[in-house]
Write a protein that holds these residues in place. Structure first.
Motif, PDB file in Angstrom:
ATOM      1  N   GLU A 242       0.998  -0.754  -0.139  1.00  0.00           N
ATOM      2  CA  GLU A 242       0.098  -0.093   0.297  1.00  0.00           C
ATOM      3  C   GLU A 242       0.316   1.383  -0.075  1.00  0.00           C
ATOM      4  N   PHE A 243       2.388   0.723   0.535  1.00  0.00           N
ATOM      5  CA  PHE A 243       2.499   2.318   0.906  1.00  0.00           C
ATOM      6  C   PHE A 243       4.573   1.939  -0.370  1.00  0.00           C
ATOM      7  N   LYS A 244       5.146   3.252  -0.855  1.00  0.00           N
ATOM      8  CA  LYS A 244       6.410   3.292  -1.206  1.00  0.00           C
ATOM      9  C   LYS A 244       7.440   3.044  -0.516  1.00  0.00           C
ATOM     10  N   GLY A 245       7.092   3.522   0.935  1.00  0.00           N
ATOM     11  CA  GLY A 245       7.754   3.314   1.420  1.00  0.00           C
ATOM     12  C   GLY A 245       8.368   2.690   2.582  1.00  0.00           C
ATOM     13  N   ARG A 246       9.687   2.884   2.936  1.00  0.00           N
ATOM     14  CA  ARG A 246       9.354   1.230   4.410  1.00  0.00           C
ATOM     15  C   ARG A 246       9.302   1.644   6.027  1.00  0.00           C
ATOM     16  N   LEU A 247       9.421   1.498   6.934  1.00  0.00           N
ATOM     17  CA  LEU A 247       9.659   1.537   7.993  1.00  0.00           C
ATOM     18  C   LEU A 247      11.175   1.562   8.175  1.00  0.00           C
ATOM     19  N   LEU A 248      11.338   1.882   9.520  1.00  0.00           N
ATOM     20  CA  LEU A 248      12.497   1.883  10.682  1.00  0.00           C
ATOM     21  C   LEU A 248      11.823   1.296  11.339  1.00  0.00           C
ATOM     22  N   GLY A 249      12.315   1.133  12.278  1.00  0.00           N
ATOM     23  CA  GLY A 249      12.978  -0.297  13.391  1.00  0.00           C
ATOM     24  C   GLY A 249      13.596  -0.542  14.200  1.00  0.00           C
ATOM     25  N   ASP A 250      13.747  -0.625  15.457  1.00  0.00           N
ATOM     26  CA  ASP A 250      15.663  -1.242  15.787  1.00  0.00           C
ATOM     27  C   ASP A 250      15.787  -2.928  15.910  1.00  0.00           C
TER      28      ASP A 250
ATOM     29  N   ALA B  42      12.601  -8.014  13.123  1.00  0.00           N
ATOM     30  CA  ALA B  42      12.836  -8.172  11.522  1.00  0.00           C
ATOM     31  C   ALA B  42      13.464  -7.987  10.573  1.00  0.00           C
ATOM     32  N   CYS B  43      14.261  -7.442  10.437  1.00  0.00           N
ATOM     33  CA  CYS B  43      14.253  -7.468   8.761  1.00  0.00           C
ATOM     34  C   CYS B  43      13.739  -7.269   7.531  1.00  0.00           C
ATOM     35  N   THR B  44      13.001  -6.731   7.240  1.00  0.00           N
ATOM     36  CA  THR B  44      12.130  -7.090   5.851  1.00  0.00           C
ATOM     37  C   THR B  44      11.924  -6.184   4.774  1.00  0.00           C
ATOM     38  N   PRO B  45      12.067  -6.410   3.201  1.00  0.00           N
ATOM     39  CA  PRO B  45      11.714  -5.545   2.368  1.00  0.00           C
ATOM     40  C   PRO B  45      10.965  -3.879   3.030  1.00  0.00           C
ATOM     41  N   TYR B  46      10.136  -4.032   3.213  1.00  0.00           N
ATOM     42  CA  TYR B  46       9.839  -3.047   4.363  1.00  0.00           C
ATOM     43  C   TYR B  46       9.659  -2.501   5.288  1.00  0.00           C
ATOM     44  N   LEU B  47      11.080  -2.971   6.179  1.00  0.00           N
ATOM     45  CA  LEU B  47      11.468  -2.519   7.585  1.00  0.00           C
ATOM     46  C   LEU B  47      12.364  -3.082   7.991  1.00  0.00           C
ATOM     47  N   PHE B  48      13.144  -1.691   8.072  1.00  0.00           N
ATOM     48  CA  PHE B  48      14.523  -2.412   7.535  1.00  0.00           C
ATOM     49  C   PHE B  48      15.492  -1.548   9.171  1.00  0.00           C
ATOM     50  N   THR B  49      16.247  -2.826   9.801  1.00  0.00           N
ATOM     51  CA  THR B  49      16.831  -2.553  11.091  1.00  0.00           C
ATOM     52  C   THR B  49      17.986  -2.153  11.311  1.00  0.00           C
ATOM     53  N   PRO B  50      18.769  -1.629  12.031  1.00  0.00           N
ATOM     54  CA  PRO B  50      20.843  -1.681  12.311  1.00  0.00           C
ATOM     55  C   PRO B  50      21.485  -2.565  11.290  1.00  0.00           C
ATOM     56  N   ILE B  51      22.049  -2.656  10.955  1.00  0.00           N
ATOM     57  CA  ILE B  51      23.406  -3.587  11.294  1.00  0.00           C
ATOM     58  C   ILE B  51      24.086  -4.131  12.417  1.00  0.00           C
ATOM     59  N   LEU B  52      24.096  -5.217  13.435  1.00  0.00           N
ATOM     60  CA  LEU B  52      23.826  -5.252  14.440  1.00  0.00           C
ATOM     61  C   LEU B  52      25.549  -5.580  14.502  1.00  0.00           C
ATOM     62  N   ASN B  53      26.417  -5.747  13.445  1.00  0.00           N
ATOM     63  CA  ASN B  53      27.632  -5.830  14.005  1.00  0.00           C
ATOM     64  C   ASN B  53      28.653  -5.132  12.159  1.00  0.00           C
ATOM     65  N   PRO B  54      28.420  -4.053  12.151  1.00  0.00           N
ATOM     66  CA  PRO B  54      29.128  -3.275  11.184  1.00  0.00           C
ATOM     67  C   PRO B  54      30.506  -3.573  10.709  1.00  0.00           C
TER      68      PRO B  54
END
Length: 247
Positions: A123-131, A135-147
């Motif tokens: 329904e949306f063209k953008g995505r969510l950001l969460g901590d 879970a990291c999904t195509p529509y919800l980006f989380t941080p890289i735990l060990n960059p």
């Protein structure tokens, strides 16, 4: 005026407000509304294609009696409701779920929410950001735990500062309505109504430029609980491609 009368009036006012909920708590619908939301997050520190920041916050309630009471006790040891919010860059609450017990993990609340189904249905063209509690999904980006690379470090830097919007939203919301910070003493069913009604009133205040200073306000947990299933291969691959292209 007696306490029962005050409680009845508060409930009636909350119900009257909730009749207009769809006018004040809503995700952006039109292309222009979505573009405006995405542009707002981009202006924070250049993170592309973000339409909302998501997190949960605990609202203290009186201890529930009986066997069910243990399920309202959160990791910090007090009884609460775990309230999920999606906000925009203006600190407006665009989606809220306010009925889960305090012991419920943030990821379960999201997995069973309508907002997740709406993202899965594109329904949306953008995505969510969460901590990292999600879970990291195509529509919800989380941080890289060990960059491991400069690009991943840059991604985490932008992610943290952009997602901080929802923590600021919680801080301002609770500062505006101190009962959200100190806790409720009302009946549980009424408390759920009041929380959503106060989200509406917060949005109305923001819309009318009744702003509060959010300096020094932070509602985040110092160490968010990592989601046990945070290794979604498709989500991780989508995030990796996004990092490579944009950072």
């Amino acid at each position: 005026m007696s306490q029962p009368s005050v409680s009845l009036i508060c409930k009636q006012v909350a119900l009257a407000l909730l009749a207009k909920r769809a006018d004040w708590i809503k995700m952006p619908q039109s292309d222009q509304e979505q573009n405006n939301a995405i542009a707002g997050f981009f202006s924070v520190c250049g993170f592309r294609q973000v339409i909302g920041a998501i997190d949960c916050t605990h609202i203290r309630i009186p201890k529930e009696s009986g066997d069910v009471g243990q399920y309202y006790i959160n990791r910090k040891g007090f009884s609460s409701l775990n309230v999920q919010v999606v906000c925009n860059s203006n600190l407006e609450i665009m989606d809220i779920v306010a009925h889960w017990r305090g012991s419920t993990h943030d990821s379960r609340i999201f997995n069973e929410s309508r907002i997740k189904r709406r993202f899965e249905q594109s329904e949306f063209k953008g995505r969510l950001l969460g901590d990292s509690g999600y879970a990291c999904t195509p529509y919800l980006f989380t941080p890289i735990l060990n960059p491991r690379t400069p690009k991943e470090e840059a991604y985490n830097w932008a992610h943290i500062r952009t997602r901080n919007t929802v923590e600021r939203c919680f801080g301002v919301w609770k500062q505006r309505f101190r009962c959200l910070l100190k806790g409720f003493t009302t009946k549980l069913d009424n408390t759920k109504l009041f929380i959503v009604a106060l989200a509406m009133l917060h949005n109305i205040a923001v819309h009318r430029n009744d702003l509060l200073d959010d300096e020094g306000i932070n509602d985040s947990e110092e160490f968010p609980l990592q989601h046990p299933g945070n290794h979604n291969l498709r989500g991780n691959a989508c995030r990796a491609a996004f990092i490579e292209e944009n950072f």
